[in-house]
Write a protein that holds these residues in place. Structure first.
Motif, PDB file in Angstrom:
ATOM      1  N   TYR A  29       0.830  -1.209   0.000  1.00 29.64           N
ATOM      2  CA  TYR A  29       0.000   0.000   0.000  1.00 29.64           C
ATOM      3  C   TYR A  29       0.859   1.252   0.000  1.00 29.64           C
ATOM      4  O   TYR A  29       0.543   2.235  -0.677  1.00 29.64           O
ATOM      5  CB  TYR A  29      -0.936   0.010   1.209  1.00 29.64           C
ATOM      6  CG  TYR A  29      -2.073  -0.985   1.099  1.00 29.64           C
ATOM      7  CD1 TYR A  29      -3.065  -0.824   0.148  1.00 29.64           C
ATOM      8  CD2 TYR A  29      -2.157  -2.067   1.950  1.00 29.64           C
ATOM      9  CE1 TYR A  29      -4.113  -1.720   0.033  1.00 29.64           C
ATOM     10  CE2 TYR A  29      -3.199  -2.976   1.859  1.00 29.64           C
ATOM     11  CZ  TYR A  29      -4.169  -2.796   0.899  1.00 29.64           C
ATOM     12  OH  TYR A  29      -5.198  -3.686   0.796  1.00 29.64           O
ATOM     13  N   GLU A  30       1.942   1.234   0.770  1.00 30.51           N
ATOM     14  CA  GLU A  30       2.837   2.394   0.812  1.00 30.51           C
ATOM     15  C   GLU A  30       3.463   2.653  -0.552  1.00 30.51           C
ATOM     16  O   GLU A  30       3.584   3.796  -0.990  1.00 30.51           O
ATOM     17  CB  GLU A  30       3.917   2.180   1.866  1.00 30.51           C
ATOM     18  CG  GLU A  30       3.395   2.212   3.288  1.00 30.51           C
ATOM     19  CD  GLU A  30       4.445   1.826   4.313  1.00 30.51           C
ATOM     20  OE1 GLU A  30       5.621   1.626   3.930  1.00 30.51           O
ATOM     21  OE2 GLU A  30       4.089   1.711   5.493  1.00 30.51           O
ATOM     22  N   ALA A  31       3.837   1.574  -1.256  1.00 31.88           N
ATOM     23  CA  ALA A  31       4.406   1.738  -2.595  1.00 31.88           C
ATOM     24  C   ALA A  31       3.375   2.316  -3.561  1.00 31.88           C
ATOM     25  O   ALA A  31       3.712   3.160  -4.400  1.00 31.88           O
ATOM     26  CB  ALA A  31       4.923   0.397  -3.105  1.00 31.88           C
ATOM     27  N   ALA A  32       2.119   1.882  -3.432  1.00 32.72           N
ATOM     28  CA  ALA A  32       1.072   2.422  -4.300  1.00 32.72           C
ATOM     29  C   ALA A  32       0.837   3.901  -4.023  1.00 32.72           C
ATOM     30  O   ALA A  32       0.647   4.698  -4.948  1.00 32.72           O
ATOM     31  CB  ALA A  32      -0.218   1.631  -4.102  1.00 32.72           C
ATOM     32  N   ILE A  33       0.880   4.286  -2.746  1.00 34.64           N
ATOM     33  CA  ILE A  33       0.692   5.696  -2.392  1.00 34.64           C
ATOM     34  C   ILE A  33       1.846   6.545  -2.919  1.00 34.64           C
ATOM     35  O   ILE A  33       1.647   7.635  -3.461  1.00 34.64           O
ATOM     36  CB  ILE A  33       0.526   5.841  -0.863  1.00 34.64           C
ATOM     37  CG1 ILE A  33      -0.813   5.245  -0.428  1.00 34.64           C
ATOM     38  CG2 ILE A  33       0.618   7.300  -0.437  1.00 34.64           C
ATOM     39  CD1 ILE A  33      -0.975   5.105   1.068  1.00 34.64           C
ATOM     40  N   ILE A  34       3.074   6.018  -2.787  1.00 30.37           N
ATOM     41  CA  ILE A  34       4.250   6.745  -3.290  1.00 30.37           C
ATOM     42  C   ILE A  34       4.172   6.907  -4.807  1.00 30.37           C
ATOM     43  O   ILE A  34       4.560   7.940  -5.353  1.00 30.37           O
ATOM     44  CB  ILE A  34       5.544   6.025  -2.868  1.00 30.37           C
ATOM     45  CG1 ILE A  34       5.738   6.182  -1.362  1.00 30.37           C
ATOM     46  CG2 ILE A  34       6.745   6.557  -3.628  1.00 30.37           C
ATOM     47  CD1 ILE A  34       6.860   5.358  -0.788  1.00 30.37           C
ATOM     48  N   ASP A  35       3.637   5.890  -5.487  1.00 27.37           N
ATOM     49  CA  ASP A  35       3.483   5.975  -6.943  1.00 27.37           C
ATOM     50  C   ASP A  35       2.341   6.893  -7.361  1.00 27.37           C
ATOM     51  O   ASP A  35       2.143   7.123  -8.549  1.00 27.37           O
ATOM     52  CB  ASP A  35       3.248   4.579  -7.526  1.00 27.37           C
ATOM     53  CG  ASP A  35       4.502   3.729  -7.503  1.00 27.37           C
ATOM     54  OD1 ASP A  35       5.601   4.293  -7.357  1.00 27.37           O
ATOM     55  OD2 ASP A  35       4.385   2.488  -7.627  1.00 27.37           O
ATOM     56  N   GLY A  36       1.568   7.387  -6.395  1.00 24.43           N
ATOM     57  CA  GLY A  36       0.513   8.349  -6.706  1.00 24.43           C
ATOM     58  C   GLY A  36      -0.842   7.736  -6.971  1.00 24.43           C
ATOM     59  O   GLY A  36      -1.705   8.393  -7.559  1.00 24.43           O
ATOM     60  N   ALA A  37      -1.057   6.514  -6.543  1.00 18.21           N
ATOM     61  CA  ALA A  37      -2.351   5.872  -6.766  1.00 18.21           C
ATOM     62  C   ALA A  37      -3.385   6.411  -5.783  1.00 18.21           C
ATOM     63  O   ALA A  37      -3.090   6.649  -4.617  1.00 18.21           O
ATOM     64  CB  ALA A  37      -2.224   4.359  -6.597  1.00 18.21           C
ATOM     65  N   SER A  38      -4.600   6.607  -6.280  1.00 19.01           N
ATOM     66  CA  SER A  38      -5.685   7.052  -5.407  1.00 19.01           C
ATOM     67  C   SER A  38      -6.191   5.856  -4.593  1.00 19.01           C
ATOM     68  O   SER A  38      -5.780   4.716  -4.803  1.00 19.01           O
ATOM     69  CB  SER A  38      -6.824   7.625  -6.245  1.00 19.01           C
ATOM     70  OG  SER A  38      -7.401   6.603  -7.034  1.00 19.01           O
ATOM     71  N   ARG A  39      -7.105   6.131  -3.669  1.00 17.28           N
ATOM     72  CA  ARG A  39      -7.658   5.051  -2.846  1.00 17.28           C
ATOM     73  C   ARG A  39      -8.417   4.039  -3.693  1.00 17.28           C
ATOM     74  O   ARG A  39      -8.320   2.837  -3.468  1.00 17.28           O
ATOM     75  CB  ARG A  39      -8.578   5.614  -1.767  1.00 17.28           C
ATOM     76  CG  ARG A  39      -7.859   6.311  -0.657  1.00 17.28           C
ATOM     77  CD  ARG A  39      -8.856   6.718   0.417  1.00 17.28           C
ATOM     78  NE  ARG A  39      -8.220   7.420   1.488  1.00 17.28           N
ATOM     79  CZ  ARG A  39      -7.794   6.846   2.607  1.00 17.28           C
ATOM     80  NH1 ARG A  39      -7.945   5.563   2.768  1.00 17.28           N
ATOM     81  NH2 ARG A  39      -7.226   7.564   3.543  1.00 17.28           N
TER      82      ARG A  39
END
Length: 141
Positions: A29-39
């Protein structure tokens, strides 16, 4: 009857999904957030693919459970004949009626049990093939 069955299985399936969701590593999840993915994107790109084995398990067990409904329709009438016009007679109630009813026919009951088994196997294989196809094409672009 459908409401009772859904109510009975909701807690079981919820606990399975809760355990599976808690098993997903936080670093994904942290990697997805860093990549700019929305919820929403994180849910569809991380959570759902990580829950795929659990989804397969829940779908197959719910299908098997749905084909073996016995208790809920039986509660509505104790004679076991499936209602006034046999409107809620399920395959398992019919099997019970053949094997333990007033005119016992163990051969017919055995045949119905084998048919139920084959129906469950066929539907389970169809579920497995569909979910395997979905799982194998999930990573392709």
């Amino acid at each position: 009857i459908a409401t009772m069955v859904n109510f009975r299985w909701t807690g079981y399936n919820t606990l399975i999904f809760l355990a599976a969701m808690q098993a997903i590593p936080r670093d994904v999840y942290e990697a997805a957030i860093i990549d700019g993915a929305s919820r929403v994107r994180t849910f569809f790109s991380v959570t759902i693919p990580m829950l795929r084995p659990t989804l397969i398990f829940v779908i197959i067990t719910a299908t098997i459970g749905g084909l073996q409904i016995f208790d809920e329709p039986r509660m509505f009438n104790q004679s076991g004949d499936g209602g006034a016009d046999r409107q809620w007679l399920t395959l398992t109630m019919y099997l019970y009626e053949l094997g333990w009813g007033p005119q016992k026919s163990f051969g017919q009951a055995s045949a119905v049990a084998w048919i139920l088994f084959l129906i469950i196997v066929v539907i389970g294989l169809i579920n497995f093939m569909i979910t395997r196809r979905v799982a194998s094409t999930g990573g392709k672009k």
